[in-house]
Design a protein around this motif. Structure first.
Motif, PDB file in Angstrom:
ATOM      1  N   ARG A 285     -14.927  -4.992  -3.687  1.00  0.00           N
ATOM      2  CA  ARG A 285     -15.589  -4.038  -4.564  1.00  0.00           C
ATOM      3  C   ARG A 285     -16.013  -2.807  -3.776  1.00  0.00           C
ATOM      4  O   ARG A 285     -16.378  -2.892  -2.608  1.00  0.00           O
ATOM      5  N   PHE A 286     -15.995  -1.656  -4.468  1.00  0.00           N
ATOM      6  CA  PHE A 286     -16.511  -0.431  -3.858  1.00  0.00           C
ATOM      7  C   PHE A 286     -17.968  -0.261  -4.286  1.00  0.00           C
ATOM      8  O   PHE A 286     -18.274  -0.298  -5.477  1.00  0.00           O
ATOM      9  N   CYS A 287     -18.852  -0.087  -3.320  1.00  0.00           N
ATOM     10  CA  CYS A 287     -20.284   0.083  -3.585  1.00  0.00           C
ATOM     11  C   CYS A 287     -20.589   1.578  -3.629  1.00  0.00           C
ATOM     12  O   CYS A 287     -20.477   2.267  -2.611  1.00  0.00           O
ATOM     13  N   GLU A 288     -20.956   2.057  -4.798  1.00  0.00           N
ATOM     14  CA  GLU A 288     -21.280   3.480  -4.969  1.00  0.00           C
ATOM     15  C   GLU A 288     -22.508   3.881  -4.157  1.00  0.00           C
ATOM     16  O   GLU A 288     -22.575   4.986  -3.626  1.00  0.00           O
ATOM     17  N   VAL A 289     -23.474   2.991  -4.059  1.00  0.00           N
ATOM     18  CA  VAL A 289     -24.703   3.301  -3.329  1.00  0.00           C
ATOM     19  C   VAL A 289     -24.416   3.499  -1.842  1.00  0.00           C
ATOM     20  O   VAL A 289     -24.869   4.469  -1.243  1.00  0.00           O
ATOM     21  N   ARG A 290     -23.644   2.593  -1.261  1.00  0.00           N
ATOM     22  CA  ARG A 290     -23.332   2.659   0.173  1.00  0.00           C
ATOM     23  C   ARG A 290     -22.111   3.527   0.461  1.00  0.00           C
ATOM     24  O   ARG A 290     -21.844   3.837   1.614  1.00  0.00           O
ATOM     25  N   GLN A 291     -21.347   3.853  -0.600  1.00  0.00           N
ATOM     26  CA  GLN A 291     -20.083   4.576  -0.433  1.00  0.00           C
ATOM     27  C   GLN A 291     -19.189   3.851   0.563  1.00  0.00           C
ATOM     28  O   GLN A 291     -18.610   4.443   1.478  1.00  0.00           O
ATOM     29  N   ALA A 292     -19.073   2.529   0.334  1.00  0.00           N
ATOM     30  CA  ALA A 292     -18.275   1.685   1.230  1.00  0.00           C
ATOM     31  C   ALA A 292     -17.673   0.527   0.449  1.00  0.00           C
ATOM     32  O   ALA A 292     -18.217   0.103  -0.572  1.00  0.00           O
ATOM     33  N   TRP A 293     -16.550   0.018   0.951  1.00  0.00           N
ATOM     34  CA  TRP A 293     -15.942  -1.166   0.377  1.00  0.00           C
ATOM     35  C   TRP A 293     -16.657  -2.400   0.884  1.00  0.00           C
ATOM     36  O   TRP A 293     -17.079  -2.454   2.046  1.00  0.00           O
TER      37      TRP A 293
ATOM     38  N   THR B 115      -8.400   0.017   6.819  1.00  0.00           N
ATOM     39  CA  THR B 115      -7.120  -0.664   6.995  1.00  0.00           C
ATOM     40  C   THR B 115      -7.166  -2.065   6.398  1.00  0.00           C
ATOM     41  O   THR B 115      -6.240  -2.490   5.705  1.00  0.00           O
ATOM     42  N   THR B 116      -8.242  -2.779   6.634  1.00  0.00           N
ATOM     43  CA  THR B 116      -8.391  -4.126   6.089  1.00  0.00           C
ATOM     44  C   THR B 116      -8.486  -4.086   4.571  1.00  0.00           C
ATOM     45  O   THR B 116      -7.926  -4.945   3.886  1.00  0.00           O
ATOM     46  N   VAL B 117      -9.161  -3.082   4.026  1.00  0.00           N
ATOM     47  CA  VAL B 117      -9.245  -2.928   2.570  1.00  0.00           C
ATOM     48  C   VAL B 117      -7.841  -2.773   1.991  1.00  0.00           C
ATOM     49  O   VAL B 117      -7.496  -3.412   0.992  1.00  0.00           O
TER      50      VAL B 117
ATOM     51  N   VAL C  45      -5.037  -3.871   3.121  1.00  0.00           N
ATOM     52  CA  VAL C  45      -4.351  -5.162   3.178  1.00  0.00           C
ATOM     53  C   VAL C  45      -4.916  -6.110   2.126  1.00  0.00           C
ATOM     54  O   VAL C  45      -4.162  -6.762   1.397  1.00  0.00           O
ATOM     55  N   LEU C  46      -6.233  -6.197   2.016  1.00  0.00           N
ATOM     56  CA  LEU C  46      -6.858  -7.108   1.054  1.00  0.00           C
ATOM     57  C   LEU C  46      -6.515  -6.746  -0.389  1.00  0.00           C
ATOM     58  O   LEU C  46      -6.342  -7.631  -1.223  1.00  0.00           O
ATOM     59  N   GLU C  47      -6.409  -5.459  -0.681  1.00  0.00           N
ATOM     60  CA  GLU C  47      -6.016  -5.039  -2.033  1.00  0.00           C
ATOM     61  C   GLU C  47      -4.640  -5.573  -2.384  1.00  0.00           C
ATOM     62  O   GLU C  47      -4.392  -5.993  -3.512  1.00  0.00           O
ATOM     63  N   ARG C  48      -3.744  -5.559  -1.417  1.00  0.00           N
ATOM     64  CA  ARG C  48      -2.370  -6.002  -1.649  1.00  0.00           C
ATOM     65  C   ARG C  48      -2.255  -7.518  -1.741  1.00  0.00           C
ATOM     66  O   ARG C  48      -1.225  -8.043  -2.151  1.00  0.00           O
ATOM     67  N   LEU C  49      -3.306  -8.224  -1.354  1.00  0.00           N
ATOM     68  CA  LEU C  49      -3.272  -9.687  -1.403  1.00  0.00           C
ATOM     69  C   LEU C  49      -4.010 -10.243  -2.624  1.00  0.00           C
ATOM     70  O   LEU C  49      -4.397 -11.406  -2.646  1.00  0.00           O
ATOM     71  N   ALA C  50      -4.189  -9.424  -3.657  1.00  0.00           N
ATOM     72  CA  ALA C  50      -4.773  -9.926  -4.904  1.00  0.00           C
ATOM     73  C   ALA C  50      -3.828 -10.942  -5.537  1.00  0.00           C
ATOM     74  O   ALA C  50      -4.257 -11.864  -6.222  1.00  0.00           O
TER      75      ALA C  50
ATOM     76  N   GLU D 263       3.699  -5.888  11.486  1.00  0.00           N
ATOM     77  CA  GLU D 263       3.499  -7.339  11.430  1.00  0.00           C
ATOM     78  C   GLU D 263       2.741  -7.847  12.655  1.00  0.00           C
ATOM     79  O   GLU D 263       1.915  -8.750  12.549  1.00  0.00           O
ATOM     80  N   ALA D 264       2.990  -7.242  13.809  1.00  0.00           N
ATOM     81  CA  ALA D 264       2.269  -7.637  15.027  1.00  0.00           C
ATOM     82  C   ALA D 264       0.777  -7.345  14.897  1.00  0.00           C
ATOM     83  O   ALA D 264      -0.055  -8.091  15.421  1.00  0.00           O
ATOM     84  N   ASP D 265       0.423  -6.287  14.190  1.00  0.00           N
ATOM     85  CA  ASP D 265      -0.990  -5.959  13.959  1.00  0.00           C
ATOM     86  C   ASP D 265      -1.591  -6.824  12.859  1.00  0.00           C
ATOM     87  O   ASP D 265      -2.761  -7.200  12.925  1.00  0.00           O
ATOM     88  N   LEU D 266      -0.808  -7.105  11.817  1.00  0.00           N
ATOM     89  CA  LEU D 266      -1.305  -7.899  10.690  1.00  0.00           C
ATOM     90  C   LEU D 266      -1.548  -9.354  11.065  1.00  0.00           C
ATOM     91  O   LEU D 266      -2.468  -9.980  10.535  1.00  0.00           O
ATOM     92  N   GLY D 267      -0.709  -9.895  11.930  1.00  0.00           N
ATOM     93  CA  GLY D 267      -0.818 -11.311  12.295  1.00  0.00           C
ATOM     94  C   GLY D 267      -2.215 -11.719  12.732  1.00  0.00           C
ATOM     95  O   GLY D 267      -2.814 -12.624  12.130  1.00  0.00           O
ATOM     96  N   PRO D 268      -2.781 -11.087  13.748  1.00  0.00           N
ATOM     97  CA  PRO D 268      -4.124 -11.464  14.190  1.00  0.00           C
ATOM     98  C   PRO D 268      -5.205 -11.194  13.129  1.00  0.00           C
ATOM     99  O   PRO D 268      -6.123 -11.999  12.956  1.00  0.00           O
ATOM    100  N   LEU D 269      -5.096 -10.069  12.429  1.00  0.00           N
ATOM    101  CA  LEU D 269      -6.080  -9.739  11.391  1.00  0.00           C
ATOM    102  C   LEU D 269      -6.093 -10.809  10.311  1.00  0.00           C
ATOM    103  O   LEU D 269      -7.136 -11.383   9.985  1.00  0.00           O
TER     104      LEU D 269
END
Length: 96
Positions: free
Chosen positions: A20-28, A42-44, A46-51, A75-81
């Motif tokens: 969720r996007f928080c309007e108060v904090r202006q952050a995901w 970057t993580t947001v 990726v997480l959006e695409r994994l719905a 893929e090398a970056d996504l693996g550890p994340l």
């Protein structure tokens, strides 16, 4: 140590892990039981695409095409994340 993931591993963000996007904090925020996480942009992305379930290799190919980067590098970056998120339970193997 994060879980090892292969290109054909299907992953999904569980329904209870809400992004969720928080309007108060202006952050995901990633809202999970008894926790609130503040993922980086970057993580947001990726997480959006994994719905919906998606294989790691397909996700890497999509991002590589969008950002004009080699799929192997993505893929090398996504693996550890994603391995870390799977280990913590915030992302699940869809085929398990």
């Amino acid at each position: 140590m994060s879980a090892a993931l292969a290109s054909d591993t299907a992953l999904v963000r569980p329904a209870w892990a809400r992004l969720r996007f928080c309007e108060v904090r202006q952050a995901w925020l990633l809202l999970v039981p008894e926790r609130v996480l503040f993922p980086c942009p970057t993580t947001v992305e990726v997480l959006e695409r994994l719905a919906e379930p998606k294989r790691l290799g397909v996700l890497a190919a999509e991002l590589a095409a969008e950002y004009d980067a080699p799929p192997e590098a993505i893929e090398a970056d996504l693996g550890p994340l994603l391995g870390d998120l799977v280990e913590k339970g915030y992302v699940r193997r869809a085929d398990a």
